[in-house]
Design a protein around this motif. Structure first.
Motif, PDB file in Angstrom:
ATOM      1  N   TYR A 128     -12.803 -17.565   6.447  1.00 34.69           N
ATOM      2  CA  TYR A 128     -12.489 -18.416   7.604  1.00 34.69           C
ATOM      3  C   TYR A 128     -10.993 -18.313   7.875  1.00 34.69           C
ATOM      4  N   TYR A 129     -10.625 -18.152   9.129  1.00 37.85           N
ATOM      5  CA  TYR A 129      -9.198 -18.082   9.447  1.00 37.85           C
ATOM      6  C   TYR A 129      -8.498 -19.404   9.139  1.00 37.85           C
ATOM      7  N   ALA A 162      -4.945 -11.404   7.838  1.00 41.78           N
ATOM      8  CA  ALA A 162      -5.847 -12.261   8.608  1.00 41.78           C
ATOM      9  C   ALA A 162      -5.775 -11.930  10.093  1.00 41.78           C
ATOM     10  N   PHE A 166      -9.078 -10.853  12.079  1.00 41.31           N
ATOM     11  CA  PHE A 166      -9.726 -11.879  12.899  1.00 41.31           C
ATOM     12  C   PHE A 166      -9.464 -11.741  14.396  1.00 41.31           C
ATOM     13  N   MET A 178     -10.047 -14.437  18.942  1.00 40.73           N
ATOM     14  CA  MET A 178     -10.213 -14.523  17.496  1.00 40.73           C
ATOM     15  C   MET A 178     -11.674 -14.739  17.134  1.00 40.73           C
ATOM     16  N   TRP A 180     -14.357 -16.458  14.414  1.00 44.05           N
ATOM     17  CA  TRP A 180     -14.340 -17.663  13.586  1.00 44.05           C
ATOM     18  C   TRP A 180     -14.580 -17.356  12.109  1.00 44.05           C
ATOM     19  N   LYS A 181     -15.513 -16.421  11.829  1.00 45.40           N
ATOM     20  CA  LYS A 181     -15.842 -16.116  10.442  1.00 45.40           C
ATOM     21  C   LYS A 181     -16.031 -14.614  10.290  1.00 45.40           C
ATOM     22  N   MET A 182     -15.390 -14.073   9.254  1.00 49.31           N
ATOM     23  CA  MET A 182     -15.479 -12.642   8.976  1.00 49.31           C
ATOM     24  C   MET A 182     -16.135 -12.412   7.622  1.00 49.31           C
ATOM     25  N   LEU A 186     -13.469  -8.299   5.436  1.00 44.74           N
ATOM     26  CA  LEU A 186     -12.902  -8.299   6.795  1.00 44.74           C
ATOM     27  C   LEU A 186     -13.399  -7.120   7.626  1.00 44.74           C
ATOM     28  N   PRO A 189     -17.623  -9.136  11.842  1.00 39.33           N
ATOM     29  CA  PRO A 189     -17.692 -10.575  12.143  1.00 39.33           C
ATOM     30  C   PRO A 189     -19.028 -11.160  11.717  1.00 39.33           C
ATOM     31  N   ASP A 198      -8.043 -22.575  15.735  1.00 42.83           N
ATOM     32  CA  ASP A 198      -7.529 -21.432  14.980  1.00 42.83           C
ATOM     33  C   ASP A 198      -6.273 -20.824  15.603  1.00 42.83           C
TER      34      ASP A 198
END
Length: 409
Positions: A128-129, A162, A166, A178, A180-182, A186, A189, A198
């Motif tokens: 999560y960023y 990050a 992201f 951006m 939200w979750k990677m 990384l 997505p 974010d």
């Protein structure tokens, strides 16, 4: 409870957390990035306030444990034990944040061939960023409290990783957005939508890391990241009625104020952030959330609000001493005063969750670690909030009006 009593309670909470999660005991380490970021700040702040070497050592041990647990692949992954950055064991030790850090969720990340399940995704690992930006802040606090450049340097390396992972350009010529979750590496997505705050978290954190870099010649300068994050955050609406999000906005306003006064930039976001926080508090309070029973309340979200309100108190004191950047934005002063009117909620929230019967509720125990750590942050917030060290001036208990107008909320 007086300030000394609050600090004592915070120390006890942090020692219990350290023992329970394998930081100061032989239990298997149980690391979770958001909780651990607040915990590092708490331990550093309390160590300074108490002159405690053991608390200081716990903070540094926690940083090291997070990097060695969440900076590596999970035990149930074929790549278990390898750095998620793909670096060699030696290079990974030198640059533990170069590939980001896992969240620490109980379930493995969703495989590429698995269908998306929005409920199950909450329990799955990844990155999560907004968790990464909290850890960047914790690492930077390490540098601020110890004077050692390694924390800020690792935070800048994490910020660069990050940002690369992201952010993306949706079409040629468009501003970046951006994810939200990677995935843990990384590489893909997992949730492609953009987290509401974010871009703001990223912008303020990059400004902070650049301001605190000092003379350290190593690590990324974050020039490109700052320019792109500024564009992503431009003209964004930060409004929310979520208590954790509101507390985050208030804390961000105080961080911005401290950065602006240091000449680090970010002044263009002061008014929008305070306006969103003021409007959001009105919406939140209309729901009468603090009149509900413990089983219908989420402690860590309310405690995030309590932390933010304490940031407001500190911001208010700073503005009273020197209006500085607010001379040209009177609307921001009015929004700040509306938030000051809500300061008594801090004691109400803390008092509710300090009661033993409420900490035996199912909701409290379901989020035991994060609830206790954020209660400790609310009781002793200097380690998390202050960018000038924990000796910053304490807020006045009876704020006086700034603009001459009536406070509202």
């Amino acid at each position: 409870m007086d300030e000394a009593g609050k600090q004592q309670a915070a120390v006890e909470l942090m020692l219990q957390f350290a023992e329970r999660t394998g930081l100061s005991s032989e239990r298997p380490p149980r690391r979770y990035l958001w909780t651990d970021a607040f915990a590092v700040c708490n331990l550093l702040g309390l160590a300074r306030a108490w002159g405690s070497v053991p608390l200081h050592e716990l903070a540094l041990r926690l940083v090291d444990q997070v990097h060695h647990v969440l900076g590596r692949h999970r035990a149930d992954d074929p790549r278990a034990g390898q750095w998620i950055s793909g670096l060699s064991p030696e290079a990974g030790e030198a640059h533990p944040t170069a590939g980001g850090l896992r969240i620490g969720k109980p379930l493995p990340e969703r495989r590429p061939d698995e269908p998306f399940d929005p409920d199950l995704e909450w329990e799955r690992d990844g990155q999560y960023y907004h968790y990464l930006s909290k850890w960047m802040h914790a690492l930077d606090q390490r540098t601020r409290f110890t004077g050692e450049p390694v924390g800020n340097r690792q935070a800048r390396e994490l910020a660069a990783a990050a940002h690369a992972g992201f952010t993306y350009t949706p079409r040629p010529g468009a501003r970046k957005r951006m994810v939200w979750k990677m995935s843990i590496d990384l590489g893909r997505p997992l949730v492609p939508s953009m987290g509401h705050h974010d871009p703001l978290d990223g912008l303020i954190t990059v400004l902070q890391l650049r301001a605190d870099r000092g003379d350290d010649p190593e690590g990324p300068d974050l020039d490109v990241e700052l320019a792109e994050m500024t564009a992503i955050a431009d003209h964004h609406d930060w409004a929310t009625d979520d208590p954790l999000g509101l507390g985050g906005l208030m804390s961000d306003a105080y961080r911005l104020d401290q950065l602006v006064r240091r000449g680090a930039g970010g002044g263009e976001q002061l008014a929008p952030v305070l306006a969103a926080a003021g409007a959001g508090m009105s919406d939140y309070l209309r729901q009468l959330p603090l009149q509900r029973q413990a089983r219908h309340r989420l402690a860590f979200r309310e405690l995030g609000l309590a932390i933010g309100l304490q940031a407001v108190a500190r911001l208010y004191e700073a503005v009273r001493r020197d209006p500085g950047p607010y001379a040209a934005i009177p609307a921001a002063l009015r929004d700040l005063e509306s938030l000051v009117a809500c300061l008594p909620l801090t004691e109400s929230i803390e008092g509710f969750w300090l009661r033993p019967e409420h900490r035996r509720s199912e909701g409290w125990l379901a989020h035991h670690d994060i609830n206790e750590v954020m209660l400790a942050t609310s009781l002793a917030p200097a380690g998390y909030l202050s960018l000038a060290g924990p000796a910053a001036t304490a807020p006045s208990p009876t704020p006086q009006p700034l603009s001459g107008g009536a406070a509202h909320h």
